[in-house]
Design an enzyme around this catalytic site. Sequence first.
Site, PDB file in Angstrom:
ATOM      1  N   ASP A  12       0.814  -1.223   0.000  1.00 23.73           N
ATOM      2  CA  ASP A  12       0.000   0.000   0.000  1.00 23.73           C
ATOM      3  C   ASP A  12       0.847   1.272   0.000  1.00 23.73           C
ATOM      4  O   ASP A  12       0.446   2.294   0.543  1.00 23.73           O
ATOM      5  CB  ASP A  12      -0.958   0.047   1.209  1.00 23.73           C
ATOM      6  CG  ASP A  12      -1.783  -1.206   1.311  1.00 23.73           C
ATOM      7  OD1 ASP A  12      -2.282  -1.656   0.269  1.00 23.73           O
ATOM      8  OD2 ASP A  12      -1.911  -1.753   2.418  1.00 23.73           O
ATOM      9  N   HIS A  40      -4.414  -2.374  -5.971  1.00 22.02           N
ATOM     10  CA  HIS A  40      -3.838  -1.061  -6.243  1.00 22.02           C
ATOM     11  C   HIS A  40      -4.996  -0.113  -6.464  1.00 22.02           C
ATOM     12  O   HIS A  40      -5.962  -0.466  -7.130  1.00 22.02           O
ATOM     13  CB  HIS A  40      -3.030  -1.071  -7.529  1.00 22.02           C
ATOM     14  CG  HIS A  40      -1.825  -1.930  -7.475  1.00 22.02           C
ATOM     15  ND1 HIS A  40      -0.813  -1.720  -6.583  1.00 22.02           N
ATOM     16  CD2 HIS A  40      -1.461  -2.980  -8.221  1.00 22.02           C
ATOM     17  CE1 HIS A  40       0.129  -2.618  -6.798  1.00 22.02           C
ATOM     18  NE2 HIS A  40      -0.250  -3.401  -7.768  1.00 22.02           N
TER      19      HIS A  40
HETATM   20  P1  GDP Z   1      -0.320   0.070  -3.757  1.00 18.94           P
HETATM   21  O1  GDP Z   1      -0.912  -1.219  -3.353  1.00 18.94           O
HETATM   22  O2  GDP Z   1       1.132   0.162  -3.394  1.00 18.94           O
HETATM   23  O3  GDP Z   1      -0.574   0.435  -5.174  1.00 18.94           O
HETATM   24  O4  GDP Z   1      -1.001   1.168  -2.864  1.00 18.94           O
HETATM   25  P2  GDP Z   1      -2.502   1.640  -2.791  1.00 18.94           P
HETATM   26  O5  GDP Z   1      -3.259   1.391  -3.998  1.00 18.94           O
HETATM   27  O6  GDP Z   1      -3.062   1.171  -1.495  1.00 18.94           O
HETATM   28  O7  GDP Z   1      -2.215   3.185  -2.714  1.00 18.94           O
HETATM   29  C1  GDP Z   1      -2.327   3.895  -1.619  1.00 18.94           C
HETATM   30  C2  GDP Z   1      -3.372   4.979  -1.740  1.00 18.94           C
HETATM   31  O8  GDP Z   1      -2.684   6.205  -1.810  1.00 18.94           O
HETATM   32  C3  GDP Z   1      -4.287   4.986  -2.941  1.00 18.94           C
HETATM   33  O9  GDP Z   1      -5.574   5.381  -2.485  1.00 18.94           O
HETATM   34  C4  GDP Z   1      -3.691   6.029  -3.874  1.00 18.94           C
HETATM   35  O10 GDP Z   1      -4.656   6.668  -4.688  1.00 18.94           O
HETATM   36  C5  GDP Z   1      -3.144   6.983  -2.901  1.00 18.94           C
HETATM   37  N1  GDP Z   1      -1.965   7.733  -3.312  1.00 18.94           N
HETATM   38  C6  GDP Z   1      -0.881   7.330  -4.027  1.00 18.94           C
HETATM   39  N2  GDP Z   1       0.033   8.311  -4.060  1.00 18.94           N
HETATM   40  C7  GDP Z   1      -0.489   9.345  -3.338  1.00 18.94           C
HETATM   41  C8  GDP Z   1      -0.011  10.630  -2.968  1.00 18.94           C
HETATM   42  O11 GDP Z   1       1.095  11.041  -3.291  1.00 18.94           O
HETATM   43  N3  GDP Z   1      -0.834  11.389  -2.181  1.00 18.94           N
HETATM   44  C9  GDP Z   1      -2.049  10.977  -1.755  1.00 18.94           C
HETATM   45  N4  GDP Z   1      -2.775  11.782  -0.990  1.00 18.94           N
HETATM   46  N5  GDP Z   1      -2.527   9.757  -2.069  1.00 18.94           N
HETATM   47  C10 GDP Z   1      -1.759   8.971  -2.849  1.00 18.94           C
END
Ligand code: GDP
Length: 431
Positions: A12, A40
């Site tokens: 995440d 994701h």
């Molecule tokens: P993954 O499994 O590593 O792809 O992570 P997630 O899908 O759980 O991503 C984490 C959350 O953070 C998602 O809701 C993204 O839209 C959000 N996100 C990613 N980068 C950023 C950022 O720079 N700022 C903010 N506020 N949210 C972000």
Amino acid sequence: MVKAIVGANWGDEGKGKITDMMAENSDIIVRFQGGANAGHTIVNNYGKFALHSLPSGVFYDHTTSIIGNGVALNIPVLFNEIKSIVDKGVPEPKILVSDRCQIVMPYHIAFDEYEEERLGKASFGSTKSGIAPFYSDKYAKIGFQVSELFDDDTLLPKVKKICELKNVQLKYLYNKPELKEDELMNTLHEYRDMVKPYVCDVSLFLDKAIKEGKTILLEGQLGSMKDPDHGIYPMVTSSSTLAAYGAIGAGIPPYEIKQIVTVCKAYSSAVGAGAFVSEIHEDDVADELRRRGGDGGEYGATTGRPRRMGWFDCVASKYGCRLQGTTDVAFTVLDVLGYLDEIPVCVGYEYEGEVLTDFPVTWKLDKCKPVLKNLPGWKQDIRGIKNYEDLPKECRDYIEFIEGEIGYPITMVSNGPGREDIIYRESALSK
Ligand code: GDP
């Protein structure tokens, strides 16, 4: 050129956003491990999507999305995911599924549930997507490869063997309904018809693409802490989350991976049980970060469960970046921290009177306490900023402090969930 995008921590970290962003200038995006147990989240012009099976590049019409042989493929989930994005107006994606990829069967999901139920309080906090039973069967050599769906002579004896074996456990260990051979065969035939249009010799396809100079992204799931060898065993996932495994799970030579982008979140979060030294134990402090975190709060993309929250952990992240073989760190979700007066960062682990800065083995982790250092907050909304120099000084200091602690170059800073919310930065640590 092959590039990997992987996580340094518990997952995440925002890999989906970074992959979606880097996919703009790529030809092929490959998932190489894991299954539909993690998700994701991607925000783009078509809307907000939680992807569990498809690589995060499916939103572009110039990319090919590949499910590599290392993935735990849940065919109905993949099918429904393709349908759901097409229903929202995304052009029909080009998808290939490796003929050597193995299939998550309904009984894997059932066994995952039964085992968590049996373990009760001692459960692993599994998402119950069948991933652990799937990989157990893969390595016990009783899994189904996609290619086998096309040969009943291979399927039938295997189905008989599996029923024999599984039914003992179902009957005597779990006291649950037994598997039936004809039902299993029917399921396999349904899966065959669903997956048929996508099946491909992926390794051969990628070999050709590499020779043609195509840009290929390997998209990892979860992060270093969840790796079965190098993570917080046994509270880990069942396939390797490391970039090195990208070579195996996609079927390419390891030396072709030229760039390894390790995604680190500006604070920590974890789902499920397991060691998490920098966890915040003050409920109100954790609740606030959880509510403000990510894009709409830190809740599991697959399960909706609230994530455990923590401060940035330099010890775990330095280790996580090292195991990935990081060439670039993408530092994400920094905008979320703009509300804090002071930001604690975990710079060491106190273990039996000593301060550790190298990540220890799992049983020691449970006895570690975080050594926190407070850094000044910047008390400002940094979304929309495009140049590194325009970030508030305290914010740049936060980034540079962490870069110094982990020892890997932070070359990208993400200050919002969208594709365009990215700041590129030169780092003295870049080789
Ligand atoms: P993954 O499994 O590593 O792809 O992570 P997630 O899908 O759980 O991503 C984490 C959350 O953070 C998602 O809701 C993204 O839209 C959000 N996100 C990613 N980068 C950023 C950022 O720079 N700022 C903010 N506020 N949210 C972000």
